[in-house]
Design an enzyme around this catalytic site. Structure first.
Site, PDB file in Angstrom:
ATOM      1  CD  GLU A 157      -5.259  -0.230   3.102  1.00 18.21           C
ATOM      2  OE1 GLU A 157      -5.899  -0.353   2.047  1.00 18.21           O
ATOM      3  OE2 GLU A 157      -5.025  -1.186   3.868  1.00 18.21           O
TER       4      GLU A 157
ATOM      5  NE  ARG B 227      -3.717  -2.382   0.143  1.00 17.75           N
ATOM      6  CZ  ARG B 227      -3.441  -3.564  -0.441  1.00 17.75           C
ATOM      7  NH1 ARG B 227      -2.351  -3.696  -1.169  1.00 17.75           N
ATOM      8  NH2 ARG B 227      -4.248  -4.583  -0.320  1.00 17.75           N
TER       9      ARG B 227
ATOM     10  CB  SER C 224      -8.909  -1.394   4.244  1.00 12.21           C
ATOM     11  OG  SER C 224      -9.598  -2.494   3.694  1.00 12.21           O
TER      12      SER C 224
END
Length: 312
Positions: free
Chosen positions: A293, A174, A223
């Protein structure tokens, strides 16, 4: 209202809006304004604008705003939002798609299906645009952008157009090393041979799984935390007793504990503070430090100017 940036911004052929509300443009439906919101008419418009813009003015790209908290004090400088001119997807070579930076994951995956290109199905489940996928190494259901990206076209903060190879982006989980203030305007994705019917079946499976497990009909941001090595973030949050936890108008989803929800009246401060409380409880319970995230951008409301720009 924010002060108008000085010096005067360059002329544009697209749309340049001062003090533009960002809450309607992000999934959480909270947060402040952009000092300037720039929606370029085309690539040349974007390049000319950035090359003529005072280098001291910060620039941030905004896609669908699905994985982002815009803080209540707003975003200084220029927020760039790519529109229809950057949203096309075409097959250019064997198993390769040319994708505009503003194209959605749904359009990319369905175009891949129509051309018998497998391996791109996971993009169906990520509510964002190609630019965001490339920047964040977007992934889900076993796939990541680093697995399919050939290269991408990027307009640097200076206005220069460059092509970066997959290896240039330094992909990790990520995260990429895309230059600060750069805007991804196009990317090439390469898949593998597949039958359209099988590709559609996989997309349907992913869509059904996502619908069953995630609070898609809520004001959410996707998320919240990265999965730590050897752990699933949602399990750590659940074990720390955070399912349904509320702070102001923000709540940890009952359906999926790695999602935060704006129940209707949450400020971005509520949402971010709830996330920090979850991180604290998880650390106390399991010893694991969760990493955000979701991008957190802009300024906290009411802080002195020199302290208002927060971490991403």
């Amino acid at each position: 209202m924010m002060a108008v940036a000085q010096p005067v911004l360059p002329a544009v052929s697209g749309k340049l809006t001062p003090n533009a509300p960002l809450a309607p443009l992000v999934w959480f439906k909270s947060g402040g304004v952009a000092e300037w919101l720039f929606e370029p008419r085309d690539l040349a418009d974007l390049q000319q604008f950035l090359s003529g813009l005072d280098p001291a003015v910060p620039v941030m790209a905004l896609g669908l705003g699905s994985n982002m908290i815009v803080r209540d004090g707003g975003v200084p400088g220029v927020v760039v939002r790519l529109g229809k001119a950057f949203a096309k997807v075409t097959k250019t070579a064997d198993l390769t798609l040319e994708c505009g930076g503003g194209a959605s994951g749904i359009l990319v995956s369905s175009t891949a299906r129509d051309n018998g290109i497998a391996g791109v199905e996971f993009l169906r489940s990520i509510p964002g645009t190609v630019g965001g996928f490339v920047r964040m190494n977007g992934g889900a259901y076993g796939g990541e952008v680093k697995d399919i990206l050939v290269d991408c076209d990027v307009v640097l903060r200076s206005g220069e157009l460059v092509t970066l190879q997959n290896a240039d982006l330094g992909y990790t989980y990520r995260h990429s090393q895309l230059p600060e203030g750069a805007v991804v305007v196009a990317a090439r994705f390469r898949g593998r041979p597949g039958e359209p019917e099988a590709i559609q079946a996989e997309m349907d499976r992913i869509s059904a799984s996502r619908e069953a497990s995630q609070p898609l009909r809520s004001k959410t941001g996707g998320s919240t935390f990265k999965n730590p090595d050897g752990h699933k973030a949602w399990e750590l949050v659940d074990k720390a007793g955070c399912r349904g936890l509320q702070l102001g108008g923000a709540q940890v989803s009952e359906k999926h504990t790695n999602f935060l929800i704006n129940t209707g009246v949450a400020t971005s401060a509520d949402i971010e503070a709830l996330g920090e409380e979850v991180r604290r409880r998880v650390k106390d319970n399991s010893g694991v430090t969760l990493e955000w995230e979701i991008q957190r951008v802009g300024m906290f409301a009411g802080a002195p100017d020199q302290e208002r720009v927060g971490k991403k």
